[in-house]
Motif scaffolding. Structure first.
Motif, PDB file in Angstrom:
ATOM      1  N   ASP A  48       0.833  -1.213   0.000  1.00  0.00           N
ATOM      2  CA  ASP A  48       0.000   0.000   0.000  1.00  0.00           C
ATOM      3  C   ASP A  48       0.865   1.260   0.000  1.00  0.00           C
ATOM      4  N   ARG A  51       2.601   1.709  -3.354  1.00  0.00           N
ATOM      5  CA  ARG A  51       1.646   2.101  -4.401  1.00  0.00           C
ATOM      6  C   ARG A  51       1.300   3.583  -4.378  1.00  0.00           C
ATOM      7  N   LYS A  52       1.597   4.237  -3.267  1.00  0.00           N
ATOM      8  CA  LYS A  52       1.375   5.686  -3.227  1.00  0.00           C
ATOM      9  C   LYS A  52       2.307   6.388  -4.196  1.00  0.00           C
ATOM     10  N   TYR A  53       3.435   5.735  -4.471  1.00  0.00           N
ATOM     11  CA  TYR A  53       4.465   6.374  -5.294  1.00  0.00           C
ATOM     12  C   TYR A  53       4.627   5.728  -6.659  1.00  0.00           C
ATOM     13  N   VAL A  54       4.566   4.418  -6.683  1.00  0.00           N
ATOM     14  CA  VAL A  54       4.753   3.697  -7.948  1.00  0.00           C
ATOM     15  C   VAL A  54       3.595   2.714  -8.144  1.00  0.00           C
ATOM     16  N   ASP A  55       3.254   2.484  -9.375  1.00  0.00           N
ATOM     17  CA  ASP A  55       2.165   1.565  -9.674  1.00  0.00           C
ATOM     18  C   ASP A  55       2.737   0.148  -9.848  1.00  0.00           C
ATOM     19  N   VAL A  56       2.696  -0.630  -8.769  1.00  0.00           N
ATOM     20  CA  VAL A  56       3.215  -2.009  -8.873  1.00  0.00           C
ATOM     21  C   VAL A  56       2.083  -3.021  -8.656  1.00  0.00           C
ATOM     22  N   ASP A  57       2.268  -4.179  -9.218  1.00  0.00           N
ATOM     23  CA  ASP A  57       1.282  -5.240  -9.050  1.00  0.00           C
ATOM     24  C   ASP A  57       1.501  -5.977  -7.732  1.00  0.00           C
ATOM     25  N   GLN A  58       0.428  -6.613  -7.279  1.00  0.00           N
ATOM     26  CA  GLN A  58       0.457  -7.424  -6.053  1.00  0.00           C
ATOM     27  C   GLN A  58       1.624  -8.434  -6.069  1.00  0.00           C
ATOM     28  N   PRO A  81       7.729  -1.336 -12.445  1.00  0.00           N
ATOM     29  CA  PRO A  81       7.313  -1.498 -13.848  1.00  0.00           C
ATOM     30  C   PRO A  81       8.238  -0.752 -14.814  1.00  0.00           C
ATOM     31  N   ARG A  83       9.376   1.813 -17.633  1.00  0.00           N
ATOM     32  CA  ARG A  83       8.894   3.166 -17.898  1.00  0.00           C
ATOM     33  C   ARG A  83       8.537   3.310 -19.373  1.00  0.00           C
TER      34      ARG A  83
END
Ligand SMILES: Nc1ncnc2c1ncn2[C@@H]1O[C@H](COP(=O)(O)OP(=O)(O)OP(=O)(O)O)[C@@H](O)[C@H]1O
Ligand SMILES: [Mg+2]
Lengths: 83, 271
Positions: A48, A51-58, A81, A83
């Protein structure tokens, strides 16, 4: 499959495949069993925050606790991920 | 002091009830006062295997709830002198078993002079399976030579080592492995996991190997625990396992093809 078939196809018999699969899964599950109960929650909360900073998967976050004698190492592995 | 033995597996349909019926009959036939309890609440089956389904009046849950006393609920086996069966109830409330209730019944059996109490566990790792194993002194982990069954056995061993009362008290449940539905021909062909493989993976003491045998179904059709069939390889293998539980050293049989061939020849001659 007979020994004869083994040499003919060079394939493993299915019982050997079963044994190998079992050795891997059992080792993995025993390792999980010795992990503290808070680990899944810790993993979720870390995710969590990240994810505030980077969009990563579970499944891109791996948390592992290794015990080496009298010290424990918490290993955090995050795949970011492209870029 | 009664010895409490749970017959457990994780995976369903591997032979727990068959084993509970055989082992409890075998121990009783050796002269020990024995009770066998069906923990499979809602899906009782032990009564069928033991051929006492028409004699069930009260059950385990009735005793726990105080609706009947233990004497009223225990069914005396017609074949083995010292054997009593405590049937499961057919209620759909799976949480009908409480830790305190189960403990009370086990204590009452022990006070009544029962030497061995066999607990036939339901499949899974839910409440019923947990209740069956919680008070165990010894666990017979039943497995088939198959990946999913062996994996589940390992999980059950983990639970026994962390969640049982003995584990909570810093002691160990005496664990042993019973490999059932074993087919030495298929093992030799490389189609089935061998007993050495399973022993190595689970790192648990081997109680016995029960061969796959047609006599098991015939026995269950008639409601006669297979251990009473002295000609049956499965029955003989169960007798050996009983001897080992009682502390005797008996060599393992039915693990290789040659032996089975010999037995088949003997049977053909005597038949
Ligand atoms: N050694 C054997 N040879 C052949 N068939 C067997 C053998 N052992 C058990 N079986 C058969 O396997 C089936 C399942 O057996 P059983 O009911 O004892 O399993 P279980 O583990 O108690 O099942 P559940 O998890 O549903 O309680 C039955 O049909 C039984 O006849
Ligand atoms: Mg059963």
């Amino acid at each position: 499959m007979s020994i004869f078939d083994y040499f003919r196809n060079g394939k493993k018999d299915t019982a050997s495949i079963a044994k190998e699969r079992l050795q891997i899964i059992v080792a993995h599950e025993r390792n999980q069993r010795s992990q503290p109960d808070y680990l899944p929650k810790l993993q979720q909360e870390l995710l969590d925050v990240i994810r505030k900073y980077v969009d990563v998967d579970q499944d891109q976050v791996e948390v592992q606790l290794d015990n080496n004698g009298n010290c424990s190492v918490l290993e955090l592995n995050i795949v970011l991920p492209d870029r | 002091m009664a010895k409490i033995i749970v017959v457990t597996s994780g995976k369903g349909g591997v032979g727990k009830t068959t084993t509970s019926a055989a082992i409890s009959s075998g121990i009783a036939m050796r002269g020990h006062k024995t009770a066998v309890i069906d923990f499979d609440i809602g899906l009782r089956n032990l009564d069928i295997i033991m051929n006492c389904e028409r004699r069930v009046v009260y059950d385990f849950v009735n005793v726990i709830n105080g609706e009947a006393n233990l004497r009223q609920a225990l069914i005396k086996d017609k074949r083995a002198e010292n054997l009593y069966i405590l049937p499961a109830s057919q209620t759909r409330d799976k949480d009908a078993l409480s830790v305190e209730g189960v403990e009370r019944v086990l204590k009452e059996l022990a006070d009544d002079g029962f030497e061995y109490i066999i607990c036939d566990s339901p499949a899974g790792i839910e409440h019923g399976a947990f209740m069956a194993m919680y008070f165990a002194d010894m666990a017979i982990v039943v497995a088939n030579p198959e990946v999913s069954s062996v994996r589940d056995s390992d999980r059950i061993l983990g639970i026994l080592q962390s969640k049982s009362r003995r584990a909570e008290q810093g002691e160990r449940v005496e664990e042993c492995l019973l490999l059932t539905r074993y087919n030495p021909e298929r093992v030799e062909k490389g189609e089935m996991l061998g007993v050495k493989d399973v022993e190595e993976i689970l790192a648990t003491k081997l109680l016995g190997v029960i061969p796959e045998s047609e006599t098991v179904l015939k026995a269950s059709n008639q409601g006669i625990p297979v251990i009473h069939d002295k000609e049956s390889p499965a029955g003989q293998a169960y007798s050996d396992a009983v001897a080992r539980i009682l502390g005797e050293e008996v060599e393992h049989r039915f693990m290789s093809v040659e032996q089975k061939g010999l037995f088949q020849r003997l049977f053909r001659r005597s038949a």
